[in-house]
Scaffold this motif. Structure first.
Motif, short mmCIF file in Angstrom:
data_model
loop_
_atom_site.label_atom_id
_atom_site.label_comp_id
_atom_site.label_asym_id
_atom_site.label_seq_id
_atom_site.Cartn_x
_atom_site.Cartn_y
_atom_site.Cartn_z
N LEU A 13 18.80 -0.17 -5.91
CA LEU A 13 17.91 0.94 -5.51
C LEU A 13 16.68 1.00 -6.42
N ARG A 14 16.89 0.83 -7.70
CA ARG A 14 15.78 0.88 -8.65
C ARG A 14 14.74 -0.19 -8.29
N ASP A 15 15.22 -1.40 -7.99
CA ASP A 15 14.32 -2.48 -7.56
C ASP A 15 13.68 -2.16 -6.22
N GLY A 16 14.42 -1.46 -5.38
CA GLY A 16 13.93 -1.13 -4.04
C GLY A 16 12.76 -0.17 -4.04
N VAL A 17 12.65 0.66 -5.05
CA VAL A 17 11.52 1.61 -5.10
C VAL A 17 10.20 0.86 -4.98
N ASP A 18 10.04 -0.19 -5.79
CA ASP A 18 8.80 -0.97 -5.74
C ASP A 18 8.70 -1.77 -4.46
N LEU A 19 9.83 -2.25 -3.96
CA LEU A 19 9.81 -3.09 -2.76
C LEU A 19 9.35 -2.33 -1.51
N VAL A 20 9.49 -1.01 -1.50
CA VAL A 20 9.06 -0.23 -0.34
C VAL A 20 7.71 0.45 -0.57
N GLY A 21 7.03 0.07 -1.65
CA GLY A 21 5.69 0.61 -1.87
C GLY A 21 5.57 1.58 -3.02
N GLY A 22 6.63 1.76 -3.80
CA GLY A 22 6.58 2.62 -4.97
C GLY A 22 6.82 4.08 -4.66
N ARG A 23 6.77 4.88 -5.73
CA ARG A 23 7.07 6.31 -5.62
C ARG A 23 6.02 7.09 -4.84
N THR A 67 5.18 6.42 -1.87
CA THR A 67 5.58 6.44 -0.45
C THR A 67 6.79 7.36 -0.27
N SER A 68 6.98 7.80 0.95
CA SER A 68 8.16 8.64 1.24
C SER A 68 9.45 7.88 0.99
N ALA A 69 9.50 6.61 1.41
CA ALA A 69 10.70 5.80 1.19
C ALA A 69 10.93 5.61 -0.30
N GLY A 70 9.87 5.35 -1.04
CA GLY A 70 9.99 5.16 -2.48
C GLY A 70 10.51 6.40 -3.17
N LYS A 71 10.02 7.57 -2.76
CA LYS A 71 10.50 8.83 -3.33
C LYS A 71 11.98 9.04 -3.02
N ARG A 72 12.36 8.75 -1.78
CA ARG A 72 13.75 8.94 -1.34
C ARG A 72 14.68 8.00 -2.12
N ILE A 73 14.25 6.75 -2.29
CA ILE A 73 15.08 5.79 -3.01
C ILE A 73 15.14 6.16 -4.49
N ALA A 74 14.03 6.60 -5.06
CA ALA A 74 14.01 7.01 -6.48
C ALA A 74 14.93 8.21 -6.69
N LEU A 75 14.97 9.12 -5.74
CA LEU A 75 15.87 10.26 -5.85
C LEU A 75 17.33 9.79 -5.84
#
Length: 159
Positions: free
Chosen positions: A111-121, A123-131
């Protein structure tokens, strides 16, 4: 436990197994865990589990492997024999719940790696994954505190 007249122990195994299945555990592993929990010494071979649950010993092997991965049970060698015995710990829930680093760490890393892979914090996806990362890290940190409090409580209860 006979099919003709279910014992109270059999009713417990089926009822608790169903409750575990409703909570998301696979059906046969849930029943195997319940059977071991209800067994007086908490130790049974695959053949004994198969007999108690009216399933083949072969189908039990997949269920016990799954439960071992979750650290709900462990395998021992029967003394003086080459047979495996599956054992539920007296504090199986503790053992399973304290297994969080092994369970959560691979997910947290991905998930931590995924934050950057979806466009970072940003983006909505990045925020959701970071959470999700933040939550899993929080849970992992809290489990140590819970373990300490449980050890104290267990001692107070005389176990």
């Amino acid at each position: 436990m006979t099919a003709d007249k279910p014992t109270a122990q059999h009713r417990f195994v089926e009822r608790f197994g169903s409750a575990l299945t409703e909570a998301g555990l696979q059906r046969l592993p849930a029943r195997v865990f319940a059977a071991l929990l209800a067994d007086d010494d908490g130790r049974m071979t695959a053949a004994e589990l198969g007999e108690v649950l009216s399933v083949s010993a072969a189908s039990v092997s997949g269920a016990v492997r799954y439960l071992q991965q979750l650290r709900m049970i462990h395998r021992e060698r029967e003394k003086g024999s080459r047979r495996d015995v599956y054992v539920v710990a007296d504090d199986a829930w503790h053992d399973m719940m304290m297994n969080t680093p092994r369970v959560y760490e691979p997910m947290t890393t991905a998930l931590r790696d995924g934050v950057d892979l979806v466009g970072g914090r940003a983006t909505s996806a990045g925020k959701r994954i970071a959470l999700s990362v933040d939550f899993l890290e929080f849970v992992s940190e809290e489990m140590g505190s819970i373990a300490e409090r449980w050890d104290k409580r267990r001692a107070e209860l005389g176990h």
